[in-house]
Scaffold this motif. Structure first.
Motif, short mmCIF file in Angstrom:
data_model
loop_
_atom_site.label_atom_id
_atom_site.label_comp_id
_atom_site.label_asym_id
_atom_site.label_seq_id
_atom_site.Cartn_x
_atom_site.Cartn_y
_atom_site.Cartn_z
N TRP A 1 30.22 39.71 38.87
CA TRP A 1 31.22 38.64 38.95
C TRP A 1 32.65 39.19 38.84
CZ3 TRP A 1 31.63 33.98 40.65
CH2 TRP A 1 32.65 33.13 40.21
N CYS A 2 32.82 40.19 38.01
CA CYS A 2 34.14 40.80 37.81
C CYS A 2 34.48 41.82 38.89
CB CYS A 2 34.22 41.45 36.43
SG CYS A 2 34.18 40.27 35.06
N GLY A 3 33.64 41.94 39.88
CA GLY A 3 33.95 42.81 41.01
C GLY A 3 33.67 44.28 40.77
N SER A 4 32.87 44.58 39.73
CA SER A 4 32.51 45.97 39.43
C SER A 4 33.73 46.85 39.22
CB SER A 4 31.63 46.55 40.56
OG SER A 4 30.50 45.73 40.78
N ILE A 5 34.82 46.24 38.70
CA ILE A 5 36.04 47.01 38.45
C ILE A 5 35.83 48.03 37.34
CG2 ILE A 5 38.40 46.80 37.51
CD1 ILE A 5 38.73 44.26 39.03
N MET A 6 35.06 47.64 36.34
CA MET A 6 34.79 48.54 35.22
C MET A 6 33.29 48.73 35.08
SD MET A 6 36.14 45.89 32.32
CE MET A 6 37.65 45.69 33.28
N SER A 7 32.91 49.67 34.27
CA SER A 7 31.50 50.06 34.16
C SER A 7 30.68 48.97 33.47
CB SER A 7 31.37 51.36 33.36
OG SER A 7 31.74 51.15 32.01
N GLY B 1 35.46 39.48 41.64
CA GLY B 1 36.63 40.20 41.16
C GLY B 1 37.27 39.43 40.02
N MET B 2 38.35 39.98 39.48
CA MET B 2 39.08 39.33 38.40
C MET B 2 40.49 39.04 38.90
SD MET B 2 37.81 41.08 34.85
CE MET B 2 38.19 42.77 35.23
N SER B 3 40.84 37.77 38.93
CA SER B 3 42.15 37.39 39.45
C SER B 3 43.20 37.37 38.35
CB SER B 3 42.08 36.01 40.12
OG SER B 3 41.68 35.03 39.18
N CYS B 4 44.43 37.62 38.74
CA CYS B 4 45.56 37.63 37.82
C CYS B 4 45.75 36.24 37.22
CB CYS B 4 46.81 38.09 38.57
SG CYS B 4 48.35 37.88 37.65
N THR C 1 24.44 37.59 31.80
CA THR C 1 23.85 38.92 31.64
C THR C 1 24.89 39.97 31.98
OG1 THR C 1 23.07 39.14 33.92
CG2 THR C 1 21.62 37.97 32.39
N THR C 2 24.62 41.19 31.54
CA THR C 2 25.54 42.29 31.83
C THR C 2 25.68 42.49 33.33
OG1 THR C 2 25.00 43.41 29.75
CG2 THR C 2 25.99 44.75 31.49
N ASN C 3 24.57 42.48 34.04
CA ASN C 3 24.61 42.71 35.49
C ASN C 3 25.37 41.60 36.22
OD1 ASN C 3 23.16 45.08 35.30
ND2 ASN C 3 21.18 44.12 35.70
N THR C 4 25.13 40.37 35.80
CA THR C 4 25.79 39.24 36.47
C THR C 4 27.30 39.29 36.27
OG1 THR C 4 23.83 37.84 36.19
CG2 THR C 4 25.91 36.73 36.62
N ILE C 5 27.74 39.51 35.03
CA ILE C 5 29.18 39.55 34.74
C ILE C 5 29.81 40.79 35.38
CG2 ILE C 5 30.93 39.62 32.93
CD1 ILE C 5 29.39 36.94 33.29
N HIS C 6 29.08 41.89 35.41
CA HIS C 6 29.59 43.09 36.08
C HIS C 6 29.86 42.80 37.56
CE1 HIS C 6 29.01 47.07 38.14
NE2 HIS C 6 29.90 47.40 37.22
N GLN D 1 47.05 34.57 40.45
CA GLN D 1 45.70 34.42 41.00
C GLN D 1 45.32 35.47 42.05
OE1 GLN D 1 47.46 31.14 40.42
NE2 GLN D 1 46.48 31.67 38.50
N THR D 2 46.16 36.50 42.22
CA THR D 2 45.78 37.61 43.10
C THR D 2 44.75 38.46 42.39
OG1 THR D 2 48.01 37.63 44.04
CG2 THR D 2 46.66 39.60 44.37
N PHE D 3 43.77 38.98 43.13
CA PHE D 3 42.75 39.81 42.49
C PHE D 3 43.35 41.14 42.03
CE2 PHE D 3 39.80 37.02 44.79
CZ PHE D 3 38.91 36.73 43.77
N TYR D 4 42.94 41.54 40.83
CA TYR D 4 43.39 42.83 40.31
C TYR D 4 42.84 43.96 41.19
CZ TYR D 4 44.91 40.77 35.85
OH TYR D 4 45.55 40.03 34.88
#
Length: 305
Positions: free
Chosen positions: A272-278, A214-217, A265-270, A221-224
């Protein structure tokens, strides 16, 4: 002149990220808190020391080796006539000294920081001899936290307490200083001998699959939340707002810090960021900020030249 600025330690960056993405043990949590508190104290001292920089040389956070011994210097102030060695502590609470031993108010013995200061001064003096540079060294143990109190301390100890900092600064300002080429050469020699990677880190073991995604604030530091608002991510806890690209790139840097040997890679960062965006959004952001290395099986990204 600040010849070697202070940067946030890599170990602290990693521990801060791990604290958000995994459950730290009590020991690791305590270690993180001490790292963070120490860095905050050093930053406070840097700000306090900054007015002295025009006619003097300042070197921060040096890790050096002399006579097969490693030693770390928090701050070094080089004037025309004296080298000032500072050991900075951000201790909080009540402490006391008994027969050269240091204790907290609960009577738990702690390391005597004056022994560390003395050792650092001795090793630094050896380096001066090696570099054929002759200036006296004055060493001081600096306490920056106004909530710190030390009982039964001798007046002869080289300690500067929070209430004494301004007077000590005024004293240093009154001492004339004119830096020349020999001072700069010595400072450059110390910097060239600085060891970048500390062998003292105490990081816990961690794996990509074990960490929360996910991506933390940036603020709390709370996850978005998983439902972004138009072009922004908004924290449910503190209402901090951050645009997509900034948030993604910040998390890419975090990934690089935690996994320096892994490909971006695109898949790894996707993931890592919690699949919040496409994945398409992630790919477009990466393409704008990094250089793509195309492979038939899996393309990846590297920093631009």
């Amino acid at each position: 002149m600040i010849m070697k600025p202070r940067y946030e330690p890599l170990e602290l960056k990693i521990m801060r990220s791990l604290r958000v993405r995994m459950n730290l043990s009590a020991k690791d949590e305590s270690y993180y808190v001490n790292l963070d508190k120490g860095y905050q104290g050093e930053q406070k001292f840097d700000k306090w020391l900054e007015p002295l920089s025009p006619d003097r040389l300042i070197l921060n956070d040096l890790l050096l080796e002399c006579n097969n011994s490693l030693f770390q210097i928090d701050s070094l102030l080089i004037t025309s006539n004296t080298i000032y060695l500072f050991e900075v502590k951000n201790y909080e609470g009540d402490f006391f000294i008994d027969a050269d031993r240091w204790y907290s108010s609960s009577k738990i013995e702690i390391k005597n920081p004056l022994l560390q200061l003395s050792r650092n001064e001795s090793l630094l003096r050896r380096m001066l001899q090696e570099f054929v540079f002759h200036l006296p060294i004055e060493s001081y143990l600096i306490f920056v936290n106004p909530e710190f109190l030390l009982y039964q301390a001798s007046l002869k100890l080289p300690i500067i307490f929070p209430a004494q900092l301004n007077r000590f600064l005024a004293k240093l300002k009154k001492s004339p200083s004119k830096i020349n080429a020999s001072h700069s050469k010595f400072a450059e020699q110390l910097i060239s001998n600085h060891i970048e990677e500390s062998p003292f880190n105490r990081l816990p073991d961690y794996e990509f699959d074990e960490l929360e995604k996910g991506m933390s604030c940036l603020v709390c530091q709370t996850f978005y939340p998983s439902f972004p608002y138009k072009k922004y991510l908004i924290c449910n806890s503190c209402s901090f707002r951050e645009d997509y690209q900034t948030a993604v790139l910040r998390n890419v840097e975090e990934f690089k810090t935690l996994f320096p040997n892994s490909k971006i890679t695109t898949n790894t960062i996707h993931e890592w960021c919690g699949s919040i965006m496409s994945k398409r959004t992630i790919r477009n952001i990466l393409l704008k900020s990094f250089k793509i290395i195309r492979h038939s099986n899996c393309s990846y990204y590297i920093d631009k030249d």
